[in-house]
Enzyme design. Structure first.
Site, PDB file in Angstrom:
ATOM      1  N   GLU A   1       7.168   3.428  12.174  1.00  0.00           N
ATOM      2  CA  GLU A   1       8.296   2.993  13.017  1.00  0.00           C
ATOM      3  C   GLU A   1       8.731   4.070  14.027  1.00  0.00           C
ATOM      4  OE1 GLU A   1       7.610   0.605   9.762  1.00  0.00           O
ATOM      5  OE2 GLU A   1       8.278   2.670   9.608  1.00  0.00           O
TER       6      GLU A   1
ATOM      7  N   ASP B   1       0.827   2.718   8.305  1.00  0.00           N
ATOM      8  CA  ASP B   1       2.119   2.471   7.663  1.00  0.00           C
ATOM      9  C   ASP B   1       3.091   3.557   8.106  1.00  0.00           C
ATOM     10  OD1 ASP B   1       3.957   1.237   6.031  1.00  0.00           O
ATOM     11  OD2 ASP B   1       3.154   2.029   4.159  1.00  0.00           O
TER      12      ASP B   1
ATOM     13  N   ASP C   1       7.742  -4.554   3.450  1.00  0.00           N
ATOM     14  CA  ASP C   1       8.087  -4.435   2.030  1.00  0.00           C
ATOM     15  C   ASP C   1       8.953  -5.596   1.556  1.00  0.00           C
ATOM     16  OD1 ASP C   1       6.655  -2.113   1.981  1.00  0.00           O
ATOM     17  OD2 ASP C   1       8.388  -0.804   2.205  1.00  0.00           O
TER      18      ASP C   1
END
Length: 817
Positions: free
Chosen positions: A410, A407, A485
């Protein structure tokens, strides 16, 4: 929070596609050697290479010199079968290049615009023009009048992307995902152009910022690059399936995941301690709700430091993991890339001493704030750093963990203008330094690759499972993807359908959404409907955010609990069907959850369908995605379709109205399909399918001609990588049906995996009347008698012919209707 200040009258929002550019032409010269042809123009140059017969690389640069020597390839796995020679022919106005197969590139000398044609001169799409100017490159491609645009990875909005605009820039987007959001977590820069059954793809292998604009010009798409080369791969069809196969030949295909990763998974931000996790698992078992995995979010760590356990809340994780494994449940811990800056933290100290973290131009570490506070970030472009990171998973592997959740990759960085690393961070890139601005979209893929390969080294032949939020083209080789999300909004449930279908067009077969929604709070009705849909998603995970309502299947009363149990159990019964399509994805790249257009490319009614999908080839799923709704319209393509629940027969090629109260998900089965099932289970064990039923959906007695159908069943141990060495079985199930007879059977195509199976049950559904004859089998007087013999029994109430056969390698029979 955004306010009306964003649209003040004196503001100026300049799109990159508005900047001045010039076409690469006119033509100055051409040079071809060693499988490369450079076409030089006044404002830029093209490099043309044949990668495969149906994949042509056309790279654009502002200067000829930028195309000399080996070019970088980020996601593309280039052919190692040698350079394909290129023949160059020239007329007064056009240059003709031919290489592998029957494809030709025709280049206009005036502006260096080009098109790709087949042997008959039929174009693969229309003309494309490369432009240069103001330190960036652009491609302008013609869209045919009736074309749909698919692909582009993880994007909001409906299935067809024509009229939309998206930016490939991996972004941590916690704001509600809405239709005008141009960037999310995954950047897959592949555009699929489809028109009346004819398709091609254009893949831009550049991990910097790229904008795809199908809105500015109704007849063209504009592709605008922030940095680097315009490195485009033209991927031929002619069908959508051909495009996906060829694109994944170029960017890679997934390995078989462990069977447990295909089961139901439960997550929350966060389950706070060891006893809560164990009690959660015991509740699943006590309530008879299947579950194979529980996730640990960031609160399991000590001060959110990666590769640690908080020993106050998780005093004995190894014992917890062993106890869960006895219940058939795996643990999947979260691992983020940010490493806390702490001189007492061995991971930080070791990485800093070895020089494995990302650095600025002056050589100092880049520092950014994430969950543990100020942190440094591994440089996954550096093979040494990637291996080091992979090896840090050793403690997890030794505890019995085989799945990792990546997670924040990015990468997300708090409290800074870019919300990610500084763009001038310099990645080592295996000796070819590159700025973060130009490499950004590769970061998540680099992390997942390092994780996957590290776990492969550590698991002694057991298959690893990695789930990632961020990725780039080719991420399918290393990780499953979830859509980030989302929120407990009905609109977000609906949005997953076109999002997942376009991920499938973009090479990602193993994807899912947070069932029930992550942020906000689900209602019981929403959870029931989303669980129904999620049971037919390749990744089936329920996940909810900190301080929202808990949304495990039993949290909203008995009715919702029963519905969730029923649909999760149905998924487990269908595992032989689902597992076979995972196998197909490893061989062909074709998605498991797929747009109807993929299977029915000549049917215009399928082209824009965003609210129903196919699960494999033979199951059509039409979720209810609005509250208080018990009816919906479903489109059935050409052919015969059966309502899974009622058995009602429908002729396709039309829309029907379906009644679907809360406990009913509309499911339709294609007539002629073979749907394998196994028994109910609380968790997965192996994929040997010792309990196997082959359901054949008869086409009935209105056939004008004989129809053939088949299904290829796949078996292995479900956990090891031994299938790569031939430890698997393939069983071809086949049927040929006419108006008055049905020939059904199966044959073993390959046997390399030993498993026990006492018999195979075959159920011929919707036969209509008791058969006059079943060759080679005795008729049983009752279903109970059939249990003790090889034979057949006709259930007149259900209109099903049930056959029981001890032979499981090769068998066939003729049924006279």
């Amino acid at each position: 929070m955004l306010t009306s200040e964003m649209i003040r009258p004196d503001g100026e929002l300049m799109q990159r596609s508005d900047r001045k550019v010039e076409p690469f032409g006119p033509f100055l010269g051409a040079h071809a050697e060693s499988g490369r042809c450079v076409i030089e123009g006044r404002n830029g140059s093209l490099l043309i290479q044949w990668i495969y017969e149906d994949i042509i690389r056309i790279t654009g640069a502002a200067a000829k010199e930028a195309l000399s020597g080996p070019l970088p390839a980020y996601a593309a796995m280039l052919s190692d079968n040698g350079d394909i020679p290129i023949l160059v022919q020239e007329s007064d106005e056009t240059i003709f290049l031919s290489g592998g197969g029957n494809r030709t590139v025709e280049i206009d000398k005036l502006d260096l615009s080009f098109r790709v044609t087949d042997a008959a001169g039929k174009p693969m799409g229309n003309r494309h023009v490369y432009y240069g100017g103001e330190a960036h490159l652009q491609c302008r491609g013609e869209m045919t009048g009736a074309a749909q645009i698919y692909g582009l990875g993880e994007t909001t909005g409906f299935l067809n992307k024509r009229g939309e605009r998206y930016t490939m820039w991996n972004s941590d987007v916690y704001s509600p995902h809405v239709a005008d959001m141009e960037s999310l977590y995954q950047s897959i820069p592949v555009l699929v152009h489809h028109d009346r059954g004819q398709a091609y793809a254009l893949f831009i292998d550049n991990p910097g910022k790229i904008q795809f604009d199908m809105r500015k010009d109704q007849d063209h798409y504009l592709i605008d690059l922030e940095t680097g080369l315009l490195d485009a791969y033209f991927v031929a069809g002619p069908t959508l399936k051909d495009v996906v196969r060829n694109y994944t030949l170029l960017t890679g295909r997934m390995d078989m995941p462990p069977l447990w990763a295909i089961g139901y998974q439960q997550s929350r931000y966060s389950y706070m301690n060891q006893e809560e996790v164990l009690e959660l698992a015991r509740t699943f078992r006590a309530k008879g709700i299947p579950c194979d995995a529980i996730y640990l979010d960031i609160h399991y760590m000590e001060e959110f430091k990666v590769f640690t356990f908080d020993r106050q809340q998780f005093p004995d994780p190894k014992r917890m993991i062993a106890e869960l494994k006895e219940m058939g449940i795996r643990i999947v811990p979260i691992v983020d890339p940010g490493v806390k800056i702490d001189e007492r933290f061995p991971v930080y100290v070791d990485g800093a001493e070895k020089g494995l973290f990302c650095v600025k131009a002056d050589g100092s570490h880049f520092h950014g704030e994430v969950w543990p506070g100020m942190s440094v970030f591994p440089d996954f472009s550096d093979p040494e750093a990637a291996k080091w990171w992979g090896d840090l998973h050793r403690d997890y592997a030794e505890m019995g963990i085989a799945g990792i959740w990546n997670d924040m990759n990015e990468p997300s960085v708090f409290a800074c203008e870019t919300h990610t690393m500084d763009l001038d961070v310099v990645h080592r890139n295996d000796g070819r330094p590159i700025t973060h601005e130009a490499w950004h979209n590769m970061y998540g893929l680099g992390m997942s690759k390092a994780t996957y390969e590290g776990m492969q080294r550590l698991l002694n032949g057991e298959r690893p499972f990695v789930l990632t939020r961020a990725g780039y083209a080719g991420i399918q080789r290393f990780a499953a993807v979830w859509t980030g999300d989302n929120r407990s909004f009905w609109e977000h449930m609906a949005m997953f359908m076109p999002m997942s279908m376009n991920l499938g067009f973009s090479g990602i077969a193993f994807c899912g959404s947070d069932i029930g929604g992550f942020e906000h709070s689900a209602s019981g009705e929403l959870l029931a409907r989303w669980t129904q849909m999620g049971a037919f998603s390749p990744l089936c995970r329920n996940h909810s955010a900190h301080k929202t309502l808990y949304q495990e299947p039993w949290r909203f009363g008995a009715e919702v609990e029963d519905i969730c149990r029923e649909y999760i159990s149905l998924r487990y019964r269908l595992l032989p069907y689902l597992y076979a399509y995972f196998r197909e994805a490893t061989l062909t790249g074709l998605p498991i959850l797929r747009s109807l257009a993929l299977e029915y490319p000549d049917d215009p009614e399928t082209y824009l369908l965003s609210d129903q999908f196919l699960f494999g080839r033979d199951l059509l799923i039409a979720p209810i995605y609005r509250p208080g709704t018990a009816h919906r319209v479903v489109y059935l393509p050409q052919g015969v379709w059966y309502d899974y629940w009622t058995g009602e027969r429908h002729e396709g090629g039309r829309h029907i109205m379906v009644h679907a109260p809360l406990d009913t998900l509309p499911i339709f089965v294609r007539g002629g399909a073979v749907i394998p099932e196994t028994g109910r289970a609380q968790h997965t064990t192996d994929a040997g399918w010792s309990d196997l039923t082959l359901n054949y959906y008869s086409l009935g007695q209105s056939l004008r001609e004989s129809v053939k159908n088949e299904f290829q069943l796949y078996e292995d141990d479900g956990v090891s990588e031994n299938y790569k060495q031939g430890s698997y079985n393939e069983l071809r199930c086949f049927a040929e049906e006419s108006e008055d007879s049905l020939h059904f059977g199966f044959e073993e195509l390959y046997r390399g995996y030993e498993r026990s199976r006492e018999h195979v049950r075959v159920v011929i559904k919707h036969l209509g009347t008791e058969p006059k004859e079943v060759s080679g089998l005795k008729q049983a007087a009752s279903a109970a008698e059939l249990e003790g013999m090889d034979g057949w029994f006709y259930d007149s109430g259900r209109q099903e012919l049930i056959l029981k056969i001890s032979q499981d390698k090769a068998w066939e029979c003729a049924i006279i209707k």
